[in-house]
Design an enzyme around this catalytic site. Structure first.
Site, PDB file in Angstrom:
ATOM      1  N   SER A  36       0.847  -1.185   0.000  1.00 13.97           N
ATOM      2  CA  SER A  36       0.000   0.000   0.000  1.00 13.97           C
ATOM      3  C   SER A  36       0.884   1.237   0.000  1.00 13.97           C
ATOM      4  O   SER A  36       1.958   1.234   0.611  1.00 13.97           O
ATOM      5  CB  SER A  36      -0.878   0.022   1.251  1.00 13.97           C
ATOM      6  OG  SER A  36      -1.542   1.262   1.384  1.00 13.97           O
ATOM      7  N   TYR A  50      -1.566   0.211   9.972  1.00 16.41           N
ATOM      8  CA  TYR A  50      -1.661  -0.458   8.677  1.00 16.41           C
ATOM      9  C   TYR A  50      -0.442  -0.122   7.817  1.00 16.41           C
ATOM     10  O   TYR A  50       0.160  -0.987   7.188  1.00 16.41           O
ATOM     11  CB  TYR A  50      -2.956  -0.018   7.989  1.00 16.41           C
ATOM     12  CG  TYR A  50      -3.136  -0.503   6.573  1.00 16.41           C
ATOM     13  CD1 TYR A  50      -3.575  -1.795   6.316  1.00 16.41           C
ATOM     14  CD2 TYR A  50      -2.890   0.350   5.497  1.00 16.41           C
ATOM     15  CE1 TYR A  50      -3.760  -2.230   5.009  1.00 16.41           C
ATOM     16  CE2 TYR A  50      -3.071  -0.078   4.197  1.00 16.41           C
ATOM     17  CZ  TYR A  50      -3.506  -1.365   3.960  1.00 16.41           C
ATOM     18  OH  TYR A  50      -3.681  -1.787   2.665  1.00 16.41           O
TER      19      TYR A  50
END
Length: 141
Positions: A36, A50
């Site tokens: 990501s 995250y």
């Protein structure tokens, strides 16, 4: 979060490498991870935990690629940015893609299909000289 984003891909890559390794009778091949852009930007006040898990996956991708390259295995990752999916709805931010998308250099959020095409390319023979790479798929963000 760490089990899904770090340990899971590491175990899957280990098992794939055991079967793909030319040193162990395999035909070689490619492993693709999904990271990501949060790993690059840190996602402060939003998804910092995250982001940290995906940064760990980026480091693993590069390191593991170096470990298994001589066994005919390529390891790469894609790093999607803002992608218009239902994940934003589930996080309570249903309008995030339409609100943030225009601020991205290309002027919009990406699509799942655009991420999938990048993954398919990295796994294909067209990317046969690429290993240890993390490809940003984020519209310039």
């Amino acid at each position: 979060l760490l089990s899904v984003n770090v340990t899971g891909p590491m175990v899957a890559a280990r098992e794939a490498a055991a079967r793909l390794s030319t040193a162990r009778g395999g035909a070689g091949g490619a492993i693709g991870n999904v990271s990501s852009l949060a790993a690059k930007h840190g996602a402060p006040r939003l998804y910092v935990h995250y982001a940290a898990s995906k940064a760990a996956l980026d480091a693993f991708t590069h390191g593991f690629a170096l470990e298994v390259a001589s066994e005919g295995i390529r390891v790469n990752a894609v790093r999607p940015g803002l992608i218009d999916t239902e994940i934003h709805d589930r996080a309570g931010m249903a309008d995030r893609a339409s609100r943030v998308g225009p601020r991205i250099p290309v002027g919009r959020a990406g699509t799942p299909e655009e991420v999938a095409r990048a993954i398919l390319w990295l796994l294909s023979d067209d990317a046969s000289y690429i290993t240890g790479a993390v490809l940003d798929v984020g519209g310039g963000a």
